[in-house]
Design a protein around this motif. Structure first.
Motif, PDB file in Angstrom:
ATOM      1  N   GLY A  68       0.808  -1.207   0.000  1.00  0.00           N
ATOM      2  CA  GLY A  68       0.000   0.000   0.000  1.00  0.00           C
ATOM      3  C   GLY A  68       0.844   1.261   0.000  1.00  0.00           C
ATOM      4  N   GLY A  69       2.010   1.205  -0.639  1.00  0.00           N
ATOM      5  CA  GLY A  69       2.900   2.356  -0.721  1.00  0.00           C
ATOM      6  C   GLY A  69       3.866   2.514   0.437  1.00  0.00           C
ATOM      7  N   HIS A  70       3.844   1.591   1.396  1.00  0.00           N
ATOM      8  CA  HIS A  70       4.740   1.645   2.560  1.00  0.00           C
ATOM      9  C   HIS A  70       5.869   0.634   2.403  1.00  0.00           C
ATOM     10  N   ALA A  71       7.089   1.046   2.709  1.00  0.00           N
ATOM     11  CA  ALA A  71       8.252   0.173   2.593  1.00  0.00           C
ATOM     12  C   ALA A  71       8.130  -1.029   3.518  1.00  0.00           C
ATOM     13  N   CYS A  72       8.595  -2.158   3.015  1.00  0.00           N
ATOM     14  CA  CYS A  72       8.506  -3.408   3.765  1.00  0.00           C
ATOM     15  C   CYS A  72       9.591  -4.351   3.256  1.00  0.00           C
ATOM     16  N   LEU A  73      10.021  -5.245   4.123  1.00  0.00           N
ATOM     17  CA  LEU A  73      10.916  -6.327   3.725  1.00  0.00           C
ATOM     18  C   LEU A  73      10.096  -7.553   3.373  1.00  0.00           C
ATOM     19  N   LEU A  74      10.501  -8.244   2.317  1.00  0.00           N
ATOM     20  CA  LEU A  74       9.931  -9.535   1.969  1.00  0.00           C
ATOM     21  C   LEU A  74      10.996 -10.581   2.278  1.00  0.00           C
ATOM     22  N   LEU A  75      10.713 -11.432   3.249  1.00  0.00           N
ATOM     23  CA  LEU A  75      11.650 -12.483   3.651  1.00  0.00           C
ATOM     24  C   LEU A  75      11.460 -13.680   2.734  1.00  0.00           C
ATOM     25  N   GLY A  76      12.564 -14.191   2.246  1.00  0.00           N
ATOM     26  CA  GLY A  76      12.507 -15.435   1.507  1.00  0.00           C
ATOM     27  C   GLY A  76      13.284 -15.375   0.214  1.00  0.00           C
ATOM     28  N   PRO A  77      13.761 -16.493  -0.178  1.00  0.00           N
ATOM     29  CA  PRO A  77      13.644 -17.758   0.542  1.00  0.00           C
ATOM     30  C   PRO A  77      14.699 -17.912   1.647  1.00  0.00           C
ATOM     31  N   VAL A  78      14.377 -18.812   2.560  1.00  0.00           N
ATOM     32  CA  VAL A  78      15.349 -19.260   3.559  1.00  0.00           C
ATOM     33  C   VAL A  78      15.475 -20.765   3.368  1.00  0.00           C
ATOM     34  N   ALA A  79      16.704 -21.245   3.351  1.00  0.00           N
ATOM     35  CA  ALA A  79      16.922 -22.676   3.110  1.00  0.00           C
ATOM     36  C   ALA A  79      18.123 -23.166   3.901  1.00  0.00           C
ATOM     37  N   ALA A 144       5.964  -7.019  12.899  1.00  0.00           N
ATOM     38  CA  ALA A 144       6.388  -5.640  13.118  1.00  0.00           C
ATOM     39  C   ALA A 144       7.760  -5.651  13.772  1.00  0.00           C
ATOM     40  N   LEU A 145       8.665  -4.863  13.237  1.00  0.00           N
ATOM     41  CA  LEU A 145       9.992  -4.718  13.840  1.00  0.00           C
ATOM     42  C   LEU A 145      10.026  -3.519  14.771  1.00  0.00           C
ATOM     43  N   ARG A 146       9.011  -2.712  14.676  1.00  0.00           N
ATOM     44  CA  ARG A 146       8.788  -1.569  15.557  1.00  0.00           C
ATOM     45  C   ARG A 146       7.325  -1.645  15.979  1.00  0.00           C
ATOM     46  N   GLU A 147       7.041  -1.468  17.242  1.00  0.00           N
ATOM     47  CA  GLU A 147       5.669  -1.612  17.731  1.00  0.00           C
ATOM     48  C   GLU A 147       4.694  -0.780  16.901  1.00  0.00           C
ATOM     49  N   GLY A 148       3.620  -1.431  16.471  1.00  0.00           N
ATOM     50  CA  GLY A 148       2.583  -0.764  15.701  1.00  0.00           C
ATOM     51  C   GLY A 148       2.895  -0.558  14.233  1.00  0.00           C
ATOM     52  N   ALA A 149       3.996  -1.112  13.748  1.00  0.00           N
ATOM     53  CA  ALA A 149       4.424  -0.844  12.372  1.00  0.00           C
ATOM     54  C   ALA A 149       3.451  -1.364  11.318  1.00  0.00           C
ATOM     55  N   TRP A 150       2.649  -2.364  11.657  1.00  0.00           N
ATOM     56  CA  TRP A 150       1.665  -2.878  10.706  1.00  0.00           C
ATOM     57  C   TRP A 150       0.297  -2.229  10.872  1.00  0.00           C
ATOM     58  N   ALA A 151       0.108  -1.413  11.890  1.00  0.00           N
ATOM     59  CA  ALA A 151      -1.205  -0.795  12.141  1.00  0.00           C
ATOM     60  C   ALA A 151      -1.652   0.030  10.939  1.00  0.00           C
ATOM     61  N   GLY A 152      -2.800  -0.311  10.391  1.00  0.00           N
ATOM     62  CA  GLY A 152      -3.367   0.423   9.272  1.00  0.00           C
ATOM     63  C   GLY A 152      -2.723   0.177   7.930  1.00  0.00           C
ATOM     64  N   ILE A 153      -1.759  -0.717   7.846  1.00  0.00           N
ATOM     65  CA  ILE A 153      -1.079  -0.993   6.578  1.00  0.00           C
ATOM     66  C   ILE A 153      -1.830  -2.112   5.849  1.00  0.00           C
TER      67      ILE A 153
END
Length: 161
Positions: A68-79, A144-153
């Motif tokens: 939704g226009g907010h920066a985020c990390l996408l994890l993967g793959p992990v092996a 969330a890596l910071r409290e509330g970072a996913w709120a409303g995203i």
């Protein structure tokens, strides 16, 4: 004992061979790979694990995306190489990389995976976050890596600009 070090361009083909060993042949057809095409993994968070002989035992990658226009990390793959599974190396890769992500300025991370496995690392289902199809919404997880970072995203997951 493993050394966790940042993945470098010299690791590319060895890491790709590990992913080929650990995942189905059609892994690159998954929708998450469309978000990675032509984008470099996040430096310093994409790690390789090598044993005392320098042999690759595991790897994890992260990619920049937007939700939704907010920066985020996408994890993967992990092996983890099949001969090294069950030693806790996957947990070490995940926990170490997530510890490094916050200080690098990242607030949130997401993935497509199994909730029972990733739940132990604080990942929960993300309602309203839409991965490109075909993706099972039950497998879209975030932390969330910071409290509330996913709120409303909410919104579509897109390639980073």
């Amino acid at each position: 004992m493993y050394d966790l070090i940042a993945e470098t361009p010299d690791d590319l083909w060895e890491v790709e061979a590990l992913y080929d060993t650990c995942f189905a042949p059609g892994r690159t057809a998954l929708s998450s790979y469309r978000l990675r095409d032509g984008v470099a993994p996040v430096a310093g968070l994409s790690l390789v694990a090598r044993d005392d002989l320098g042999i690759l035992a595991g790897a994890i990658r992260f990619w920049p995306v937007e939700v939704g226009g907010h920066a985020c990390l996408l994890l993967g793959p992990v092996a983890v190489h099949p001969t090294r599974q069950g030693e806790g190396l996957g947990a070490l890769l995940i926990e170490t990389s997530l510890e490094r992500a916050g200080p690098q300025g990242w607030d949130r991370v997401m993935l497509v995976g199994d909730a029972p496995y990733y739940g132990r690392y604080g990942f929960e289902r993300l309602d309203g976050v839409l991965m490109p199809p075909p993706t099972n919404p039950e497998r879209v997880l975030g932390r969330a890596l910071r409290e509330g970072a996913w709120a409303g995203i909410t919104g579509e997951v897109t390639r980073a600009r």
